[in-house]
Design a protein around this motif. Structure first.
Motif, PDB file in Angstrom:
ATOM      1  N   ALA A   1       1.752  -1.084  -0.274  1.00 38.95           N
ATOM      2  CA  ALA A   1      -0.091  -0.128  -0.305  1.00 38.95           C
ATOM      3  C   ALA A   1       1.108   1.264   0.438  1.00 38.95           C
ATOM      4  N   GLY A   2      -0.011   2.030  -1.116  1.00 39.91           N
ATOM      5  CA  GLY A   2       0.935   3.722  -0.799  1.00 39.91           C
ATOM      6  C   GLY A   2       2.463   3.761  -1.995  1.00 39.91           C
ATOM      7  N   GLU A   3       3.202   2.025  -2.530  1.00 37.51           N
ATOM      8  CA  GLU A   3       4.414   1.454  -2.634  1.00 37.51           C
ATOM      9  C   GLU A   3       4.154   2.432  -4.789  1.00 37.51           C
ATOM     10  N   VAL A   4       4.971   2.921  -4.821  1.00 43.82           N
ATOM     11  CA  VAL A   4       5.334   2.732  -6.718  1.00 43.82           C
ATOM     12  C   VAL A   4       6.364   1.681  -7.227  1.00 43.82           C
ATOM     13  N   VAL A   5       5.482   0.304  -7.948  1.00 39.44           N
ATOM     14  CA  VAL A   5       6.647  -0.294  -7.719  1.00 39.44           C
ATOM     15  C   VAL A   5       6.130  -0.299  -9.615  1.00 39.44           C
ATOM     16  N   THR A   6       7.598  -0.622 -10.259  1.00 40.16           N
ATOM     17  CA  THR A   6       8.046  -0.857 -11.799  1.00 40.16           C
ATOM     18  C   THR A   6       8.144  -2.670 -12.591  1.00 40.16           C
ATOM     19  N   LEU A   7       7.144  -2.848 -13.560  1.00 40.69           N
ATOM     20  CA  LEU A   7       7.519  -3.447 -14.551  1.00 40.69           C
ATOM     21  C   LEU A   7       8.078  -3.911 -15.536  1.00 40.69           C
ATOM     22  N   MET A   8       9.912  -3.365 -15.865  1.00 36.81           N
ATOM     23  CA  MET A   8      10.430  -3.274 -16.934  1.00 36.81           C
ATOM     24  C   MET A   8      10.617  -4.568 -17.593  1.00 36.81           C
TER      25      MET A   8
ATOM     26  N   SER B   1      11.649   2.494 -19.829  1.00 43.40           N
ATOM     27  CA  SER B   1      12.916   3.159 -19.931  1.00 43.40           C
ATOM     28  C   SER B   1      13.489   2.801 -18.097  1.00 43.40           C
ATOM     29  N   THR B   2      14.874   2.579 -18.220  1.00 45.71           N
ATOM     30  CA  THR B   2      15.650   2.396 -16.753  1.00 45.71           C
ATOM     31  C   THR B   2      15.556   3.269 -16.523  1.00 45.71           C
ATOM     32  N   LYS B   3      16.251   4.203 -16.775  1.00 47.72           N
ATOM     33  CA  LYS B   3      16.257   5.756 -16.322  1.00 47.72           C
ATOM     34  C   LYS B   3      15.085   6.647 -15.492  1.00 47.72           C
ATOM     35  N   ARG B   4      13.469   6.246 -15.747  1.00 45.75           N
ATOM     36  CA  ARG B   4      12.429   6.221 -14.820  1.00 45.75           C
ATOM     37  C   ARG B   4      12.225   5.686 -14.230  1.00 45.75           C
TER      38      ARG B   4
ATOM     39  N   ASP C   1      19.112   0.210  -4.278  1.00 46.29           N
ATOM     40  CA  ASP C   1      20.043  -0.824  -4.489  1.00 46.29           C
ATOM     41  C   ASP C   1      20.496  -1.363  -5.393  1.00 46.29           C
ATOM     42  N   LEU C   2      19.815  -0.932  -6.897  1.00 49.41           N
ATOM     43  CA  LEU C   2      20.351  -1.512  -7.630  1.00 49.41           C
ATOM     44  C   LEU C   2      20.573  -0.039  -8.548  1.00 49.41           C
ATOM     45  N   SER C   3      21.920  -0.397  -9.870  1.00 48.14           N
ATOM     46  CA  SER C   3      22.551   0.779  -9.775  1.00 48.14           C
ATOM     47  C   SER C   3      21.508   0.122 -11.992  1.00 48.14           C
ATOM     48  N   ALA C   4      21.524   1.070 -12.996  1.00 52.80           N
ATOM     49  CA  ALA C   4      21.462   1.151 -13.980  1.00 52.80           C
ATOM     50  C   ALA C   4      22.050  -0.008 -15.255  1.00 52.80           C
ATOM     51  N   ALA C   5      23.681   0.236 -14.435  1.00 53.07           N
ATOM     52  CA  ALA C   5      24.462  -1.606 -15.200  1.00 53.07           C
ATOM     53  C   ALA C   5      23.409  -2.840 -14.678  1.00 53.07           C
ATOM     54  N   ASP C   6      23.024  -3.292 -13.519  1.00 54.43           N
ATOM     55  CA  ASP C   6      22.318  -3.636 -13.068  1.00 54.43           C
ATOM     56  C   ASP C   6      20.918  -4.139 -14.168  1.00 54.43           C
ATOM     57  N   VAL C   7      20.361  -3.260 -14.053  1.00 54.95           N
ATOM     58  CA  VAL C   7      19.158  -3.367 -14.701  1.00 54.95           C
ATOM     59  C   VAL C   7      19.279  -3.854 -16.407  1.00 54.95           C
ATOM     60  N   GLU C   8      19.792  -3.106 -16.655  1.00 56.87           N
ATOM     61  CA  GLU C   8      20.177  -2.992 -18.589  1.00 56.87           C
ATOM     62  C   GLU C   8      20.854  -4.914 -18.752  1.00 56.87           C
ATOM     63  N   ARG C   9      21.727  -5.166 -17.770  1.00 58.46           N
ATOM     64  CA  ARG C   9      22.153  -6.269 -17.615  1.00 58.46           C
ATOM     65  C   ARG C   9      20.815  -7.794 -17.896  1.00 58.46           C
ATOM     66  N   ALA C  10      20.175  -7.500 -17.078  1.00 61.87           N
ATOM     67  CA  ALA C  10      19.391  -8.178 -16.949  1.00 61.87           C
ATOM     68  C   ALA C  10      18.116  -8.210 -17.912  1.00 61.87           C
ATOM     69  N   TYR C  11      17.752  -6.567 -18.126  1.00 61.67           N
ATOM     70  CA  TYR C  11      16.443  -6.073 -19.523  1.00 61.67           C
ATOM     71  C   TYR C  11      16.934  -6.429 -20.302  1.00 61.67           C
ATOM     72  N   PHE C  12      18.725  -6.947 -20.736  1.00 56.28           N
ATOM     73  CA  PHE C  12      19.059  -7.267 -22.217  1.00 56.28           C
ATOM     74  C   PHE C  12      19.428  -8.464 -22.087  1.00 56.28           C
TER      75      PHE C  12
END
Length: 244
Positions: A30-37, A197-200, A224-235
């Motif tokens: 409740a009250g949280e913002v969660v993103t599915l990428m 968008s990773t940045k957003r 706790d996550l860097s853009a590099a962490d996310v992009e490795r998983a994303y791609f």
């Protein structure tokens, strides 16, 4: 301990003989913002459609405040408090702005509703200016405001916003995210945002889940996550394979 606003566990679904989701799982408090990428075709919209009852699950559970809703028709799931801002906006093009809003207005508890047509046009003055215009006559940004307002009028506990950046200029996307941030901070609205968008995602979400091939590839708090962490998983980039 309070149950999450939304909890999805081991969710499987697809279209006919084509399975798309393979044990999806995530939570929104409740009250949280969660993103599915995730990239196109990774299962983001299928996840949203299955949670909302637009696609029937073949397995798993969807819990709203601890109560199962999987398999219910979409209107029953909406009555449990899940609102949707769909991908591509999907306004009623031949209805006026006001008619689009009235069409989804709900007051199921016959009490004082926080969101009315007047409070929505107060939040979005541009909609008030174009109140008599048809939905199909609005710009993409105005349509996005309209469908967010339309979702608020269903009196949701949680709003899912599917691809808010789709087809909009960056400046308009910034305005949309400013609106979503206001809803979270000033109104306490719980948000599940589907984004590419990773940045957003890192700028606006408290937690994110990266999907690949219908499963969660990475999850964690954005702090706790860097853009590099996310992009490795994303791609699907594998450092060890790249250096082998």
């Amino acid at each position: 301990m309070t149950a999450p606003m939304l909890s999805v566990e081991e969710l499987t679904s697809g279209y006919g003989d084509s399975q798309v989701l393979f044990g999806m799982g995530f939570e929104v408090a409740a009250g949280e913002v969660v993103t599915l990428m995730g990239r196109n075709g990774m299962g983001k919209t299928t996840t949203v459609s299955t949670v909302m009852g637009l696609v029937r699950p073949t397995g798993g559970t969807v819990l709203v405040e601890g109560e199962p809703v999987q398999g219910l028709p979409p209107y029953r799931i909406a009555q449990r408090g899940l609102g949707l801002v769909p991908e591509g906006r999907q306004v009623f093009p031949t209805l006026s702005v006001e008619e689009n809003l009235v069409a989804t207005s709900a007051n199921r508890r016959a009490g004082v509703a926080r969101w009315t047509v007047e409070s929505v046009v107060g939040l979005f003055p541009r909609l008030g200016e174009r109140r008599r215009h048809l939905g199909g006559q609005l710009s993409g940004g105005e349509q996005q405001m309209l469908v967010i307002g339309r979702a608020l009028l269903t009196r949701p506990k949680l709003i899912t916003v599917d691809e808010p950046s789709l087809g909009l200029a960056p400046k308009i996307v910034d305005q949309v995210y400013e609106i979503l941030e206001r809803l979270r901070q000033e109104e306490g609205v719980t948000l599940l945002i589907v984004e590419q968008s990773t940045k957003r995602a890192l700028d606006h979400a408290e937690r994110l889940y990266v999907l690949r091939s219908g499963m969660v590839q990475l999850e964690g708090r954005t702090a706790d996550l860097s853009a590099a962490d996310v992009e490795r998983a994303y791609f699907g980039f594998d450092e060890h394979a790249a250096t082998a």
